[in-house]
Scaffold this motif. Structure first.
Motif: not given
Length: 299
Positions: A76, A231, A252
């Motif tokens: 991430h 995201v 992620i």
């Protein structure tokens, strides 16, 4: 006097009504689900019944003990930092070149050309890049074979797959931020550059002492915006292209949370992951605001 007072009251009610409507929508569709997710992270919520049991920090202990979750956090951060390090400077330098270079008069053409990938659905982009990454007939391996190098398993190698995902994200976002930065650079008055040119400042000096300071707030805002958009974008790429594999090498946080829901039906742990994503996003935003805070310049 009464008419003035009545008009003021009317204006006040109108303003309150205009504020109340979006505030109500924000409360229903964002704040309440957000707080509900934070609450369910401390329960054994299974998604089907509100008859839940309070388990405290159990969900957080379980996910932090999971090797896949720790990989997801690292990936991430790689996804965000990699895009910031590679995409933002490239987009900003290209924006300056297309805006300041008088030889490139077709700036609108380049805006459309580079912005086009941002308008294409992510599914089409993912399929396109999967074909390009194909180990047998993909463009990249065909090129490597032509120059005498060994083909690479772009999506099947745990060492390379995250770089492959990052390249897709950078390609997808480059055009958007190029146009964004071009708008900011175009708003700087030409008189400032002409005065600097008369004083003997080179193009590089003009970039560092004029363009960057006068667009600093725009750059910071773009980085904050990307925190939120990364995201969703990262999840779309990972879910379609790699499904988090191989061996969770491209997992992620958002894809890990999705797998907790769809594969394990564990909404409690998924809510805990969502809370960690929220804290991580707020933390990165706070760091950006602190590190990139500087005096604003006006022109």
């Amino acid at each position: 006097m009464n008419k003035t007072l009545t008009k003021a009251q009317h204006d006040k009610r109108f303003i309150l009504a205009m504020v109340a409507i979006p505030l109500f929508v924000y409360l229903i569709f964002f704040l309440i689900p957000c707080f509900a997710g934070l609450f369910f992270g401390f329960t054994d919520f299974g998604g089907y019944s509100l008859n839940v049991k309070w388990v405290g920090l159990y969900n957080y202990k379980k996910i932090f003990a999971d090797h896949a979750f720790r990989k997801a956090i690292v990936n991430h951060l790689k996804l965000y930092l990699g895009t910031v390090v590679f995409c933002f400077p490239l987009a900003f330098i290209s924006a300056i070149a297309l805006t300041r270079n008088r030889a490139l008069k077709e700036s609108s053409f380049y805006k459309i050309l580079f912005f086009f990938p941002s308008t294409v659905p992510m599914l089409i982009i993912a399929i396109l890049w999967m074909v390009m990454y194909n180990p047998s007939f993909g463009v990249f391996n065909t090129f490597l074979t032509a120059i005498g190098l060994q083909p690479v398993q772009w999506l099947a190698s745990s060492k390379v797959v995250m770089w492959s995902v990052l390249l897709i994200v950078i390609w997808r976002q480059f055009g958007f931020y190029l146009v964004y930065f071009m708008a900011a650079v175009s708003n700087i008055p030409q008189d400032i550059y002409e005065a600097a040119y008369i004083d003997g400042a080179s193009d590089v000096q003009q970039t560092f002492y004029i363009t960057v300071p006068l667009t600093w707030d725009v750059i910071t805002t773009a980085m904050l915006f990307f925190i939120e958009s990364s995201v969703t974008l990262g999840f779309n790429v990972v879910y379609i292209v790699t499904r988090g594999g191989p061996d969770n090498a491209s997992e992620i946080l958002s894809s890990y949370m999705f797998s907790m829901i769809t594969e394990n039906l564990d909404y409690g742990k998924a809510s805990a992951v969502g809370a960690i994503m929220l804290l991580l996003t707020l933390g990165m935003a706070f760091i950006i605001l602190k590190v990139f805070r500087r005096e604003s310049y006006e022109y």
